[in-house]
Design an enzyme around this catalytic site. Structure first.
Site, mmCIF file in Angstrom:
data_model
loop_
_atom_site.group_PDB
_atom_site.id
_atom_site.type_symbol
_atom_site.label_atom_id
_atom_site.label_comp_id
_atom_site.label_asym_id
_atom_site.label_seq_id
_atom_site.Cartn_x
_atom_site.Cartn_y
_atom_site.Cartn_z
ATOM 1 N N GLY A 128 14.322 6.541 24.061
ATOM 2 C CA GLY A 128 13.179 6.639 25.554
ATOM 3 C C GLY A 128 13.206 5.745 26.422
ATOM 4 C CG LEU A 129 8.811 4.909 26.921
ATOM 5 C CD1 LEU A 129 8.435 4.313 25.996
ATOM 6 C CD2 LEU A 129 8.066 6.069 27.785
ATOM 7 C CB CYS A 130 15.199 3.750 29.285
ATOM 8 S SG CYS A 130 15.909 4.789 28.446
ATOM 9 N N GLY A 131 13.635 5.544 32.172
ATOM 10 C CA GLY A 131 13.840 5.816 33.739
ATOM 11 C C GLY A 131 15.205 6.531 33.725
#
Lengths: 301, 136
Positions: free
Chosen positions: A89-92
């Site tokens: 994750g952590l990709c907008g």
């Protein structure tokens, strides 16, 4: 005024978060560069393959229906959707925009009374679609592109698709992936790969080399035969399309993560500024009130 | 010397070679064929085998491909190969190890795996052959 200590710990925790996000941004930036180079390196192969296919298609337009991959099964009852997302994750909005598109598609198809099967590439897509369509998910691939997307990985996915198609498990196959436009823009792209969309032929004749080779194209000799070449070329083309989608998706993922982390770093900076200001104000207020206490104490004597 | 032709070898992950050569001998599915400049347009399947690049009457480079496609047209010869490597880089031991594994897998495979295993055996055999023939 115990508040001062709290503010201090708060500031230092935001600072360490900022360090993490800015490090992730750097990592994403360097990965993005590599992913972009890989995507560009794959282009010549795909271009030449398209040229070969279109030249064969021009010659064999009359013998259509020879290959199922080209002509389809004649039915459209079962759709296979390949959802390409990332493992992490952590990709907008990278993953959620893909699953939103997939969800809309699945609903539309189900309303139209079609069967839908799902193949998830990347863990995030599976996680997001699981709650609603758990029964439709046939398989999930994880760990693809961890150290750069390789052709073998695409090969594995494509072979699975071809195997399922040959055993008649679906009629139409669509890839849903993020197409890389720039580091800050990714476009959700649905692409139908089975049956092959006919505009392949039209697109490639517009290619830059087309005018020079326009004449001789019609006079190719085929060894062993058109049909035999086509029967090998089409699965190969499918693999390339999958490979391309994986490459695009991986470049997009790193781009999306880079800009998400850039935002996060900036937000953390703003937050630190705000907190520092509150900290200073509180400290001054405390000093002032202590002074007043001392002075008024002295006056009272 | 006759005209040169442009030889290109492309794999999905990179453009492996792009150079001017005198002649290329390509392992077509129906047998090897040489391509000189001005060759008639041809599209062919490849089998696993060795591509020989000739310059000034000598083989200057040999490349091993595991199948793919060849296109000759307009003074150029383009090979699309999923896997390719320099014959000089093939280790005879690795090749025969691969052949053994492939044969074992073929023996153990069920109906569905048979074709893939047979294909792998063919590739490995061609590889062993290429490795043993290289010195000659």
């Amino acid at each position: 005024m115990a508040n001062l200590k709290e503010l201090k710990t708060r500031i230092s925790s935001v600072k360490s978060t900022q360090k993490i996000t800015s490090a992730m941004k750097m990592v994403a930036a360097s990965r993005l560069k590599r992913a972009q180079e890989a995507a560009e390196a794959a282009r010549p192969y795909a271009e030449r393959m398209e040229r070969m296919i279109s030249s064969i298609l021009e010659n064999t337009a009359a013998t259509e229906g020879g290959s199922k991959l080209l002509a389809g099964t004649g039915a459209e009852d079962t759709h296979l959707i390949v959802v390409v997302t990332s493992d992490r994750g952590l990709c907008g909005g990278f993953n959620s925009s893909i699953s939103r598109e997939a969800r809309n598609r699945i609903r539309d198809l189900q309303v139209a009374g079609k069967n839908v099967k799902l193949l998830c590439v990347g863990r995030k897509g599976r996680d997001q679609l699981k709650s609603e369509f758990n029964d439709n998910i046939l398989e999930t691939y994880e760990g693809i592109g961890r150290s750069g997307v390789t052709f073998d990985e695409a090969d594995e996915v494509a072979n699975q698709i071809i195997g399922m198609f040959d055993s008649g498990e679906f009629d139409v196959c669509t890839l849903v992936y993020n197409k890389f436009v720039s580091a800050i823009t990714q476009v959700v792209t649905p692409q139908q790969i089975i049956p092959v969309e006919i505009n392949v032929a039209k697109e490639t004749t517009k290619g830059d080399e087309a005018p020079a080779s326009e004449g001789p194209i019609a006079t190719y000799e085929y060894e062993p035969s058109e049909q035999e070449i086509l029967s090998e070329l089409l699965p190969e083309n499918l693999k390339i399309q999958v490979f391309r989608a994986l490459l695009e998706s991986s470049a997009s993922e790193h781009g999306a993560r880079m800009s998400a982390m850039d935002n996060a770093t900036r937000n953390a900076g703003d937050m630190i500024d705000g907190l520092t200001q509150t900290f200073n104000r509180t400290r001054q207020a405390k000093i002032t009130s202590e002074l007043i206490e001392i002075i008024s104490g002295a006056e009272a004597l | 010397m006759a005209d040169k032709l442009i030889f290109e070898l492309v794999s999905p992950s990179a453009l492996l070679a792009s150079e001017e050569v005198d002649m290329v001998v390509v392992p077509g599915a129906d047998g090897d064929f040489g391509v000189l400049a001005g060759h008639a347009p041809v599209l062919s399947n490849l089998r696993a085998g060795v591509v020989d690049i000739h310059n000034d009457g000598q083989v200057t480079k040999s490349l091993f491909v595991e199948g793919g496609f060849a296109e000759a047209a307009d003074g150029r010869c383009t090979l699309l190969a999923t896997k390719a490597q320099d014959v000089a880089d093939i280790s005879a031991d690795d090749a025969s190890a691969r052949l053994t594994t492939a044969q074992e897998a073929g023996a153990a495979a069920d109906e569905n795996g048979k074709a893939a295993a047979a294909q792998e055996v063919t590739v490995a055999e061609a590889m062993v052959f290429a490795a043993s023939n290289r010195a000659a």
